[in-house]
Design a protein around this motif. Structure first.
Motif, mmCIF file in Angstrom:
data_model
loop_
_atom_site.group_PDB
_atom_site.id
_atom_site.type_symbol
_atom_site.label_atom_id
_atom_site.label_comp_id
_atom_site.label_asym_id
_atom_site.label_seq_id
_atom_site.Cartn_x
_atom_site.Cartn_y
_atom_site.Cartn_z
ATOM 1 N N VAL A 204 0.839 -1.200 0.000
ATOM 2 C CA VAL A 204 0.000 0.000 0.000
ATOM 3 C C VAL A 204 0.866 1.240 0.000
ATOM 4 O O VAL A 204 0.619 2.203 -0.717
ATOM 5 C CB VAL A 204 -0.936 0.005 1.234
ATOM 6 N N ALA A 205 1.928 1.223 0.819
ATOM 7 C CA ALA A 205 2.805 2.383 0.901
ATOM 8 C C ALA A 205 3.430 2.697 -0.441
ATOM 9 O O ALA A 205 3.527 3.867 -0.837
ATOM 10 C CB ALA A 205 3.904 2.131 1.939
ATOM 11 N N LEU A 206 3.872 1.665 -1.159
ATOM 12 C CA LEU A 206 4.522 1.896 -2.440
ATOM 13 C C LEU A 206 3.520 2.393 -3.471
ATOM 14 O O LEU A 206 3.843 3.248 -4.292
ATOM 15 C CB LEU A 206 5.191 0.612 -2.919
ATOM 16 N N VAL A 207 2.305 1.880 -3.433
ATOM 17 C CA VAL A 207 1.282 2.375 -4.351
ATOM 18 C C VAL A 207 1.013 3.841 -4.098
ATOM 19 O O VAL A 207 0.898 4.657 -5.015
ATOM 20 C CB VAL A 207 -0.015 1.546 -4.213
ATOM 21 N N VAL A 208 0.926 4.220 -2.818
ATOM 22 C CA VAL A 208 0.690 5.622 -2.488
ATOM 23 C C VAL A 208 1.858 6.477 -2.945
ATOM 24 O O VAL A 208 1.685 7.554 -3.503
ATOM 25 C CB VAL A 208 0.463 5.775 -0.966
ATOM 26 N N ALA A 209 3.089 5.995 -2.699
ATOM 27 C CA ALA A 209 4.258 6.768 -3.099
ATOM 28 C C ALA A 209 4.263 7.008 -4.599
ATOM 29 O O ALA A 209 4.507 8.122 -5.067
ATOM 30 C CB ALA A 209 5.532 6.019 -2.682
ATOM 31 N N LEU A 210 3.988 5.974 -5.368
ATOM 32 C CA LEU A 210 3.968 6.121 -6.817
ATOM 33 C C LEU A 210 2.816 7.003 -7.249
ATOM 34 O O LEU A 210 2.909 7.740 -8.230
ATOM 35 C CB LEU A 210 3.867 4.738 -7.472
ATOM 36 N N GLY A 211 1.718 6.971 -6.501
ATOM 37 C CA GLY A 211 0.578 7.809 -6.842
ATOM 38 C C GLY A 211 0.876 9.282 -6.712
ATOM 39 O O GLY A 211 0.382 10.105 -7.483
ATOM 40 N N VAL A 212 1.712 9.645 -5.751
ATOM 41 C CA VAL A 212 2.074 11.050 -5.603
ATOM 42 C C VAL A 212 2.999 11.489 -6.724
ATOM 43 O O VAL A 212 2.904 12.599 -7.244
ATOM 44 C CB VAL A 212 2.733 11.280 -4.226
ATOM 45 N N LEU A 213 3.932 10.608 -7.125
ATOM 46 C CA LEU A 213 4.860 10.975 -8.183
ATOM 47 C C LEU A 213 4.171 11.004 -9.548
ATOM 48 O O LEU A 213 4.494 11.829 -10.393
ATOM 49 C CB LEU A 213 6.019 9.969 -8.213
ATOM 50 N N ASN A 214 3.219 10.107 -9.763
ATOM 51 C CA ASN A 214 2.477 10.040 -11.015
ATOM 52 C C ASN A 214 0.998 9.859 -10.715
ATOM 53 O O ASN A 214 0.427 8.802 -10.959
ATOM 54 C CB ASN A 214 2.964 8.856 -11.869
ATOM 55 N N PRO A 215 0.334 10.868 -10.117
ATOM 56 C CA PRO A 215 -1.062 10.694 -9.702
ATOM 57 C C PRO A 215 -1.975 10.493 -10.886
ATOM 58 O O PRO A 215 -1.842 11.172 -11.906
ATOM 59 C CB PRO A 215 -1.376 12.018 -8.979
ATOM 60 N N PRO A 216 -2.903 9.524 -10.798
ATOM 61 C CA PRO A 216 -3.834 9.293 -11.900
ATOM 62 C C PRO A 216 -4.827 10.427 -12.024
ATOM 63 O O PRO A 216 -5.204 11.048 -11.034
ATOM 64 C CB PRO A 216 -4.536 7.992 -11.488
ATOM 65 N N ARG A 217 -5.252 10.698 -13.233
ATOM 66 C CA ARG A 217 -6.243 11.737 -13.452
ATOM 67 C C ARG A 217 -7.615 11.186 -13.093
ATOM 68 O O ARG A 217 -8.006 10.117 -13.517
ATOM 69 C CB ARG A 217 -6.223 12.186 -14.918
ATOM 70 N N GLN A 218 -8.357 11.916 -12.259
ATOM 71 C CA GLN A 218 -9.651 11.478 -11.782
ATOM 72 C C GLN A 218 -10.748 12.320 -12.404
ATOM 73 O O GLN A 218 -10.678 13.538 -12.426
ATOM 74 C CB GLN A 218 -9.734 11.611 -10.250
ATOM 75 N N ASP A 219 -11.809 11.659 -12.918
ATOM 76 C CA ASP A 219 -12.925 12.390 -13.498
ATOM 77 C C ASP A 219 -13.974 12.732 -12.462
ATOM 78 O O ASP A 219 -14.769 13.641 -12.652
ATOM 79 C CB ASP A 219 -13.583 11.550 -14.613
ATOM 80 N N GLY A 220 -14.006 12.016 -11.369
ATOM 81 C CA GLY A 220 -15.020 12.284 -10.366
ATOM 82 C C GLY A 220 -14.509 11.924 -8.995
ATOM 83 O O GLY A 220 -13.404 11.438 -8.827
ATOM 84 N N ARG B 256 -1.092 24.894 -2.984
ATOM 85 C CA ARG B 256 -1.756 26.134 -2.571
ATOM 86 C C ARG B 256 -2.978 26.456 -3.407
ATOM 87 O O ARG B 256 -4.014 26.824 -2.877
ATOM 88 C CB ARG B 256 -0.751 27.301 -2.638
ATOM 89 N N ASP B 257 -2.870 26.346 -4.707
ATOM 90 C CA ASP B 257 -3.977 26.695 -5.594
ATOM 91 C C ASP B 257 -4.590 25.479 -6.262
ATOM 92 O O ASP B 257 -5.809 25.341 -6.332
ATOM 93 C CB ASP B 257 -3.512 27.695 -6.662
ATOM 94 N N VAL B 258 -3.752 24.605 -6.780
ATOM 95 C CA VAL B 258 -4.229 23.433 -7.499
ATOM 96 C C VAL B 258 -3.362 22.234 -7.126
ATOM 97 O O VAL B 258 -2.174 22.394 -6.792
ATOM 98 C CB VAL B 258 -4.202 23.684 -9.022
ATOM 99 N N VAL B 259 -3.940 21.055 -7.152
ATOM 100 C CA VAL B 259 -3.232 19.839 -6.762
ATOM 101 C C VAL B 259 -2.503 19.279 -7.984
ATOM 102 O O VAL B 259 -3.041 18.467 -8.743
ATOM 103 C CB VAL B 259 -4.200 18.800 -6.175
ATOM 104 N N LEU B 260 -1.282 19.754 -8.162
ATOM 105 C CA LEU B 260 -0.433 19.313 -9.257
ATOM 106 C C LEU B 260 1.002 19.227 -8.752
ATOM 107 O O LEU B 260 1.430 20.093 -7.976
ATOM 108 C CB LEU B 260 -0.488 20.275 -10.447
ATOM 109 N N PRO B 261 1.761 18.219 -9.158
ATOM 110 C CA PRO B 261 3.146 18.128 -8.727
ATOM 111 C C PRO B 261 3.964 19.289 -9.266
ATOM 112 O O PRO B 261 3.711 19.780 -10.373
ATOM 113 C CB PRO B 261 3.621 16.796 -9.294
ATOM 114 N N GLY B 262 4.928 19.733 -8.495
ATOM 115 C CA GLY B 262 5.791 20.816 -8.917
ATOM 116 C C GLY B 262 6.881 20.312 -9.845
ATOM 117 O O GLY B 262 6.907 19.140 -10.237
ATOM 118 N N PRO B 263 7.811 21.185 -10.213
ATOM 119 C CA PRO B 263 8.902 20.795 -11.115
ATOM 120 C C PRO B 263 9.833 19.787 -10.478
ATOM 121 O O PRO B 263 9.908 19.681 -9.240
ATOM 122 C CB PRO B 263 9.610 22.121 -11.399
#
Length: 218
Positions: free
Chosen positions: A19-35, A203-210
């Motif tokens: 679970v931890a590794l899935v979460v870690a990878l999700g932050v680095l490459n978060p899936p796009r969610q429609d809902g 702060r404004d939008v949930v997107l990974p930084g550079p």
């Protein structure tokens, strides 16, 4: 030399390593969610922060006395010793760690913990064991630095998964250092939902930084 002794609750942490590794990878490459899904705690990729904060507040409404799983996100990362003071005295199920580096994407690690505040405080030492396996030289340097800082007890706690009644969760959300508390319905099943915290830098939008900054030496 860092203490590499494994805590007594190693078995529980190993059970949650996937679970931890899935979460870690999700932050680095978060899936796009429609809902918005009830099997997820945390903001969606690309969601406006203000929208998520409103959604988290709405999740706290209700008058039932049932136990709810909830994600606690902080205004600033915390050192492990401050975890009990920011849990509202509720059962802590996971501690979420991530070191912060300027213009460097670092992995998030979710450490499952047994009941008891002491296990939550000690979880920083085990977080280093759950870091994802490096895939190249840059990621190897990021993982090495993350492990060192986690073992040193850095202020790297970015969220908690807790379980408690709505009233207690609302009281926790009112604390000055708590940015958001989001709950799931009372019938949500343990280990069946994803967790992505609202990182302090969002702060404004949930997107990974550079991810073009230099990685400091450990």
């Amino acid at each position: 030399m860092p203490d590499r002794r494994v805590p007594a609750w190693r078995g529980a942490a190993l059970a949650g390593a996937a679970v931890a590794l899935v979460v870690a990878l999700g932050v680095l490459n978060p899936p796009r969610q429609d809902g918005v899904s009830t099997d997820r705690l945390g903001p969606d990729h690309g969601e406006q922060v203000a929208d998520y904060l409103a959604r988290a507040r709405d999740s706290l409404t209700g008058g039932d006395a049932d136990q709810h799983w909830a994600l606690v996100s902080f205004t600033e990362p915390l050192p492990p010793e401050q975890i009990p003071a920011h849990s509202g005295g509720m059962r802590i199920a996971q501690v979420l760690y991530r070191i912060s580096l300027l213009r460097v994407q670092t992995p998030l690690v979710a450490v499952p913990v047994p009941e008891g505040a002491g296990a939550a405080v000690d979880s920083a030492q085990y977080a280093a064991w759950l870091l994802p396996r490096p895939v190249d030289d840059r990621s190897a340097r990021i993982v090495a630095l993350s492990a060192e800082r986690l073992r040193d007890g850095c202020a790297c706690v970015v969220g908690l998964v807790v379980r408690g009644p709505l009233e207690a969760l609302r009281n926790l959300a009112a604390q000055k250092s708590i940015r958001a508390v989001q709950t799931l319905p009372a019938d949500a099943v343990a280990d069946s939902f994803a967790v992505i915290p609202l990182l302090p830098e969002y702060r404004d939008v949930v997107l990974p930084g550079p991810d073009d900054g230099p990685v400091p030496a450990p």
